[in-house]
Design a protein around this motif. Sequence first.
Motif, mmCIF file in Angstrom:
data_model
loop_
_atom_site.group_PDB
_atom_site.id
_atom_site.type_symbol
_atom_site.label_atom_id
_atom_site.label_comp_id
_atom_site.label_asym_id
_atom_site.label_seq_id
_atom_site.Cartn_x
_atom_site.Cartn_y
_atom_site.Cartn_z
ATOM 1 N N SER A 1 -6.344 -5.975 8.282
ATOM 2 C CA SER A 1 -7.429 -5.024 8.083
ATOM 3 C C SER A 1 -7.705 -4.309 9.401
ATOM 4 O O SER A 1 -7.200 -4.709 10.452
ATOM 5 C CB SER A 1 -8.700 -5.727 7.591
ATOM 6 O OG SER A 1 -9.247 -6.544 8.609
ATOM 7 N N ARG B 1 -0.949 4.375 0.641
ATOM 8 C CA ARG B 1 -1.801 5.388 1.269
ATOM 9 C C ARG B 1 -1.028 6.169 2.322
ATOM 10 O O ARG B 1 -0.150 5.625 2.997
ATOM 11 C CB ARG B 1 -3.010 4.727 1.930
ATOM 12 C CG ARG B 1 -4.036 4.251 0.948
ATOM 13 C CD ARG B 1 -5.242 3.701 1.675
ATOM 14 N NE ARG B 1 -6.328 3.443 0.748
ATOM 15 C CZ ARG B 1 -7.487 2.922 1.100
ATOM 16 N NH1 ARG B 1 -7.722 2.612 2.354
ATOM 17 N NH2 ARG B 1 -8.416 2.727 0.194
ATOM 18 N N TYR C 1 -8.636 -4.319 0.063
ATOM 19 C CA TYR C 1 -9.390 -3.222 -0.540
ATOM 20 C C TYR C 1 -10.536 -3.833 -1.337
ATOM 21 O O TYR C 1 -10.284 -4.542 -2.318
ATOM 22 C CB TYR C 1 -8.516 -2.422 -1.507
ATOM 23 C CG TYR C 1 -7.401 -1.592 -0.909
ATOM 24 C CD1 TYR C 1 -7.092 -1.610 0.444
ATOM 25 C CD2 TYR C 1 -6.643 -0.770 -1.726
ATOM 26 C CE1 TYR C 1 -6.063 -0.842 0.951
ATOM 27 C CE2 TYR C 1 -5.624 0.008 -1.219
ATOM 28 C CZ TYR C 1 -5.334 -0.036 0.122
ATOM 29 O OH TYR C 1 -4.308 0.732 0.626
ATOM 30 N N ASN C 2 -11.752 -3.610 -0.915
ATOM 31 C CA ASN C 2 -12.921 -4.109 -1.651
ATOM 32 C C ASN C 2 -12.836 -5.612 -1.921
ATOM 33 O O ASN C 2 -13.056 -6.058 -3.040
ATOM 34 C CB ASN C 2 -13.101 -3.331 -2.956
ATOM 35 C CG ASN C 2 -13.287 -1.854 -2.700
ATOM 36 O OD1 ASN C 2 -14.050 -1.480 -1.816
ATOM 37 N ND2 ASN C 2 -12.569 -1.028 -3.433
ATOM 38 N N PRO D 1 -4.541 -4.420 -2.807
ATOM 39 C CA PRO D 1 -4.316 -3.034 -3.204
ATOM 40 C C PRO D 1 -3.666 -2.947 -4.588
ATOM 41 O O PRO D 1 -2.833 -3.799 -4.944
ATOM 42 C CB PRO D 1 -3.353 -2.504 -2.141
ATOM 43 C CG PRO D 1 -3.442 -3.451 -1.007
ATOM 44 C CD PRO D 1 -3.800 -4.779 -1.597
ATOM 45 N N THR E 1 0.818 -1.210 0.000
ATOM 46 C CA THR E 1 0.000 0.000 0.000
ATOM 47 C C THR E 1 0.852 1.260 0.000
ATOM 48 O O THR E 1 1.978 1.255 0.501
ATOM 49 C CB THR E 1 -0.971 0.003 1.200
ATOM 50 O OG1 THR E 1 -1.826 1.139 1.107
ATOM 51 C CG2 THR E 1 -0.235 0.016 2.509
#
Length: 192
Positions: free
Chosen positions: A115, A13, A85-86, A90, A11
Amino acid sequence: MSLVCPVILGTVRSDRQGIRAGKFLVRALEARGHEAPLVDPEALALPLLDRMYKEYPKGEAPRALEDLAGLFRRADAFVVVSAEYNHSIPPALSNTLDHFLEEYYWRPSAICCYSAGQFGGVRAAMQLRAMLPEMGMPSIPSLLPIPRIHKALDADGRPAEDWLSRAADRFLDEMTWYAEAMGAQRAKGTPY
């Protein structure tokens, strides 16, 4: 036996939590005497996949890809750290992994997923279970899921909950076994 085990983060982010798991696993692997470089897509700033590493003329790949290719060729196993992610992985993780192929062959992968919620990213791990063997690095049977990562690990990757160190020890024992077994077979030759 000392192994080379890159820890591949997934990730980029700004408030990413996976860096905690990455630091935790690097520390745990180094405590076992292994080389565990952190492969951080944020630091690498790889472009979106246009060409795989192998598709560049010799000596013309971006420096980051050359360095990663060298590291991955030396690797005995890969530890992949993925958020969910969803219900999937990612995009930064997929992008990092997809730049390479042959460099992964005949080496095991170990999946750590996480998570903020109670499931610990296991749905992303199921996506990786299909993807990683296709790339030539079958995943070991065990996972290391980390639910509520923001509580389980502090910002420096130190566990706040006792279960995590015990689970990581078993996970890394299994990864080491597979890395040593597959390394012995690679030394004898591979089917292609």
